[in-house]
Enzyme design. Sequence first.
Site, PDB file in Angstrom:
ATOM      1  NE  ARG A 166      -3.479  -2.574   0.077  1.00 26.50           N
ATOM      2  CZ  ARG A 166      -3.044  -3.672  -0.540  1.00 26.50           C
ATOM      3  NH1 ARG A 166      -1.917  -3.616  -1.258  1.00 26.50           N
ATOM      4  NH2 ARG A 166      -3.685  -4.802  -0.467  1.00 26.50           N
ATOM      5  CB  SER A 250      -8.978  -1.228   4.803  1.00 21.30           C
ATOM      6  OG  SER A 250      -9.569  -2.456   4.451  1.00 21.30           O
ATOM      7  CD  GLU A 370      -5.352   1.014   2.743  1.00 21.95           C
ATOM      8  OE1 GLU A 370      -6.080   0.760   1.773  1.00 21.95           O
ATOM      9  OE2 GLU A 370      -4.958   0.150   3.551  1.00 21.95           O
TER      10      GLU A 370
END
Length: 378
Positions: A166, A250, A370
């Site tokens: 990520r 998320s 995130e």
Amino acid sequence: MPEIAPRPLAELTTLRAGGTPARMVEATTAEELVDIMRGLWSAHEPWLVVGGGSNLLVGDEPFDGTVVLVRTHGIERLPDPRDGYARVRVQAGHDWDALVAYTVAEGLGGIAAMSGIPGTAGAAPVQNIGAYGQELVQTLTEVELLDEATGDVSTVPAADLALGFRTSVLKHHYGSVPLRPAVVLSITLDLPIRGHGERVVTGPQLRAALGLEADQAVTLEWIRETVLATRARKGMVLDDADADTWSAGSFFQNAIVSAAFARTLPAECPRWPLAPELDPVVVIPLDRFDGVVAPIVSSEPDVKVSAAWLIEHSGLRKGFKLPRSRAALSSKHALAVTNRGNATAEELAELARFIQGRVQSEFGLLLQPEPVLVGVEL
């Protein structure tokens, strides 16, 4: 410059929060996007690029600058130098799930497990999107970038983007700036030609997620439909009628920790080694060998641990909310911070901070957000 009437960012982000910017422009071609960004950079104006708005938490105060809506789209088939593969170039504003649907319809593999991920193609390499064992790094060949430092357009190999879990050199991590500030204009993927017949799924994580036996064969269409159904059950497919999907997916990253730290966590906490632990091999040229072999030092791979498990086992169950708040954890997925209706960015941030504190207190680990946070502090 194609200026349009400013709209609240609450209408343009999947978390449904954010004030109204001073100015708003819309780019429908790559050329327009280049001209707009060069103009903003030369004028030293504050700016914010928005694609699908699925990875943004924007503050409640009006954004004092220009929001650039990327509305470019299009898929181009290109010759591929490798037999058995197809190369596709996708404009940055193209809807990611529409791209996945196209590849499945064309019998192209490599990204079917990433069905249902919201957002645009241009955002995909920024955080190296992934799901169920598939990541963009496995298929991305190159990106077309507009560099902020020079204003130049260049084609950059995927290997130069430092794509990790990520992350990439393009990502604005919380509390830092990108290593390479740039705007993505297009991405190019090399995808294996699978056809429409049944094939055995090789990835163990994807097989486990889909409930497949090691030798069980399925079609790309079946994988896409099953992934979409799985994500929908978790509230991870956008649905205007379901507040569980009013989120950024998320909100916290699964944590990457050392193997030693992972052993301090409860044994039942889900974890996945990031690399195989191989026996090191030492080669000593004969002309340098003195009869002594130094002890071999072996290192354990880092471990990815489940942020959702950590959240739930710190006492915060699905659906948890603070008193009088309009923000809550999804009732289907403990990793999703959701807007239950007219929640402010500060309410969403307050819940995120509370989650961070509980997990850190219980397990000694600070979860990292995130989404990109603009005008919001955790």
